[in-house]
Scaffold this motif. Structure first.
Motif, mmCIF file in Angstrom:
data_model
loop_
_atom_site.group_PDB
_atom_site.id
_atom_site.type_symbol
_atom_site.label_atom_id
_atom_site.label_comp_id
_atom_site.label_asym_id
_atom_site.label_seq_id
_atom_site.Cartn_x
_atom_site.Cartn_y
_atom_site.Cartn_z
ATOM 1 N N TYR A 131 -10.904 -1.716 7.686
ATOM 2 C CA TYR A 131 -9.633 -0.185 7.846
ATOM 3 C C TYR A 131 -9.308 -0.025 6.085
ATOM 4 O O TYR A 131 -8.482 -0.654 5.983
ATOM 5 N N MET A 132 -9.150 1.283 6.074
ATOM 6 C CA MET A 132 -8.482 1.626 4.776
ATOM 7 C C MET A 132 -6.802 2.407 4.981
ATOM 8 O O MET A 132 -7.384 3.520 6.024
ATOM 9 N N LEU A 133 -6.444 1.994 4.576
ATOM 10 C CA LEU A 133 -5.481 2.424 4.125
ATOM 11 C C LEU A 133 -4.981 2.944 2.682
ATOM 12 O O LEU A 133 -4.837 2.513 1.666
ATOM 13 N N LEU A 134 -5.071 4.578 3.242
ATOM 14 C CA LEU A 134 -4.615 5.135 1.623
ATOM 15 C C LEU A 134 -3.328 5.819 1.574
ATOM 16 O O LEU A 134 -2.698 7.082 2.595
ATOM 17 N N ALA A 135 -2.326 4.886 0.832
ATOM 18 C CA ALA A 135 -1.278 5.416 0.723
ATOM 19 C C ALA A 135 -0.111 6.605 -0.046
ATOM 20 O O ALA A 135 -1.230 7.072 -1.100
ATOM 21 N N LEU A 141 -4.545 2.437 -2.476
ATOM 22 C CA LEU A 141 -5.573 2.275 -1.631
ATOM 23 C C LEU A 141 -6.171 0.711 -1.685
ATOM 24 O O LEU A 141 -5.822 -0.729 -2.220
ATOM 25 N N ILE A 142 -6.163 0.607 0.043
ATOM 26 C CA ILE A 142 -6.240 -0.615 0.338
ATOM 27 C C ILE A 142 -7.130 -0.833 1.293
ATOM 28 O O ILE A 142 -7.132 -0.267 2.831
ATOM 29 N N ILE A 143 -7.862 -1.796 1.119
ATOM 30 C CA ILE A 143 -9.199 -2.327 2.420
ATOM 31 C C ILE A 143 -9.175 -2.951 2.784
ATOM 32 O O ILE A 143 -9.863 -4.228 2.064
ATOM 33 N N ALA A 144 -9.383 -3.510 4.076
ATOM 34 C CA ALA A 144 -8.970 -4.672 4.735
ATOM 35 C C ALA A 144 -9.538 -4.894 6.214
ATOM 36 O O ALA A 144 -9.069 -4.269 6.913
ATOM 37 N N LYS A 145 -9.862 -6.359 6.708
ATOM 38 C CA LYS A 145 -10.358 -6.691 8.397
ATOM 39 C C LYS A 145 -8.766 -6.303 8.849
ATOM 40 O O LYS A 145 -7.429 -7.489 7.931
ATOM 41 N N PHE A 146 -8.376 -6.058 10.395
ATOM 42 C CA PHE A 146 -7.847 -5.957 11.224
ATOM 43 C C PHE A 146 -8.033 -6.448 12.657
ATOM 44 O O PHE A 146 -9.345 -5.447 12.345
ATOM 45 N N ALA A 147 -7.807 -6.337 12.606
ATOM 46 C CA ALA A 147 -8.038 -6.814 14.694
ATOM 47 C C ALA A 147 -8.574 -5.176 15.056
ATOM 48 O O ALA A 147 -9.497 -4.751 16.150
ATOM 49 N N TRP A 202 0.479 -3.375 10.230
ATOM 50 C CA TRP A 202 0.626 -3.815 9.263
ATOM 51 C C TRP A 202 1.401 -3.417 8.155
ATOM 52 O O TRP A 202 2.046 -3.407 7.113
ATOM 53 N N ALA A 203 0.772 -2.155 8.178
ATOM 54 C CA ALA A 203 0.732 -1.117 7.014
ATOM 55 C C ALA A 203 2.330 -0.300 6.653
ATOM 56 O O ALA A 203 2.970 -0.380 5.899
ATOM 57 N N GLU A 204 2.699 -0.497 8.233
ATOM 58 C CA GLU A 204 4.185 -0.026 8.587
ATOM 59 C C GLU A 204 5.381 -1.587 8.051
ATOM 60 O O GLU A 204 6.828 -0.598 8.070
ATOM 61 N N GLN A 205 5.010 -2.337 8.258
ATOM 62 C CA GLN A 205 5.564 -2.961 7.399
ATOM 63 C C GLN A 205 5.612 -3.354 5.908
ATOM 64 O O GLN A 205 5.806 -4.343 4.891
ATOM 65 N N ASP A 206 4.868 -3.186 5.149
ATOM 66 C CA ASP A 206 4.564 -3.241 3.583
ATOM 67 C C ASP A 206 5.841 -2.951 3.222
ATOM 68 O O ASP A 206 7.072 -2.086 3.649
ATOM 69 N N PRO A 207 6.314 -3.876 1.496
ATOM 70 C CA PRO A 207 7.342 -3.461 1.397
ATOM 71 C C PRO A 207 8.048 -2.281 1.337
ATOM 72 O O PRO A 207 9.224 -1.684 -0.086
ATOM 73 N N TYR A 208 6.344 -0.987 0.019
ATOM 74 C CA TYR A 208 6.773 -0.144 -0.146
ATOM 75 C C TYR A 208 7.062 0.582 0.922
ATOM 76 O O TYR A 208 8.005 1.698 0.319
ATOM 77 N N VAL A 209 6.888 0.710 1.884
ATOM 78 C CA VAL A 209 7.246 1.625 2.969
ATOM 79 C C VAL A 209 8.695 1.257 3.378
ATOM 80 O O VAL A 209 9.913 2.153 3.079
ATOM 81 N N GLU A 210 9.454 -0.035 3.273
ATOM 82 C CA GLU A 210 10.519 -0.472 3.239
ATOM 83 C C GLU A 210 11.419 -0.259 2.435
ATOM 84 O O GLU A 210 13.017 0.186 2.308
ATOM 85 N N ALA A 211 10.634 -0.064 1.013
ATOM 86 C CA ALA A 211 11.307 0.612 -0.588
ATOM 87 C C ALA A 211 11.359 2.063 -0.431
ATOM 88 O O ALA A 211 12.276 3.111 -1.619
ATOM 89 N N GLY A 212 10.681 3.031 0.661
ATOM 90 C CA GLY A 212 10.846 4.350 0.571
ATOM 91 C C GLY A 212 10.175 5.194 -0.291
ATOM 92 O O GLY A 212 9.707 6.141 -0.745
ATOM 93 N N VAL A 213 8.574 4.020 -0.992
ATOM 94 C CA VAL A 213 7.577 4.454 -2.326
ATOM 95 C C VAL A 213 7.001 5.907 -0.608
ATOM 96 O O VAL A 213 5.999 5.964 -2.191
ATOM 97 N N GLU A 251 5.506 7.892 1.240
ATOM 98 C CA GLU A 251 5.794 9.141 1.727
ATOM 99 C C GLU A 251 5.089 9.633 3.627
ATOM 100 O O GLU A 251 5.137 9.819 4.383
ATOM 101 N N GLU A 252 3.037 9.005 2.919
ATOM 102 C CA GLU A 252 2.071 9.363 4.164
ATOM 103 C C GLU A 252 1.146 7.644 3.448
ATOM 104 O O GLU A 252 0.985 7.378 2.743
ATOM 105 N N ILE A 253 1.513 7.189 5.008
ATOM 106 C CA ILE A 253 -0.680 6.343 5.523
ATOM 107 C C ILE A 253 -0.808 7.129 5.457
ATOM 108 O O ILE A 253 -0.875 7.005 7.560
ATOM 109 N N LEU A 254 -2.467 7.135 5.261
ATOM 110 C CA LEU A 254 -3.689 7.262 6.224
ATOM 111 C C LEU A 254 -4.349 6.295 6.365
ATOM 112 O O LEU A 254 -4.847 5.488 5.738
#
Length: 96
Positions: free
Chosen positions: A4-8, A57-63, A71-82, A84-87
Motif C-alpha cells: 500500500y502507498m501512503l502519501l501524506a 511517502l511510505i510503501i509497505a506491505k499490510f494485510a 497503521w497510518a492513524e497511529q503514526d507519531p506525525y498524526v498524533e503531533a498534528g503534522v 493534514e491528509e493521508i492518501l
C-alpha cells in the motif's frame, strides 16, 4: 499481504512538530523494515527549499487497506498534528 502507498501531506507551519516527532516516526518505519514489509519511505522535499518537506511517502506491505489505515492513524506525525491528509492506495511493485 500486498503493498500500500501512503502519501501524506503536511499541514502549514508544522516543521518544528515534525522534527520533534521524527525519532518515533522513524522507529515505526524501522520496525516495518525489520519485518521485511517496507519497500521504501521518505519525505517529499520542497522544490525551492530541500531542507523543508511537504509530506511523506511510505510503501509497505499490510494485510488490508483497513490495516494500512489503522497503521497510518497511529503514526507519531498524526498524533503531533503534522499530517493534514493521508492518501492510501494499493500499490503494485513492478520494479524493486
Amino acid at each position: 499481504m500486498e503493498y500500500y502507498m501512503l502519501l501524506a501531506t503536511d499541514g502549514e507551519g508544522v516543521h518544528d512538530a515534525r522534527m520533534a516527532a521524527r525519532p518515533e516516526h522513524l522507529k515505526r518505519l524501522e520496525a516495518l523494515q525489520a519485518e521485511g514489509r517496507l519497500l521504501t519511505a521518505g519525505p517529499n522535499p520542497l522544490p525551492d527549499n530541500p531542507e523543508r518537506v511537504s509530506g511523506s511517502l511510505i510503501i509497505a506491505k499490510f494485510a488490508s487497506l483497513d490495516d494500512a489505515q489503522a497503521w497510518a492513524e497511529q503514526d507519531p506525525y498524526v498524533e503531533a498534528g503534522v499530517y493534514e491528509e493521508i492518501l492510501i492506495k494499493p500499490f503494485k511493485a513492478v520494479f524493486k
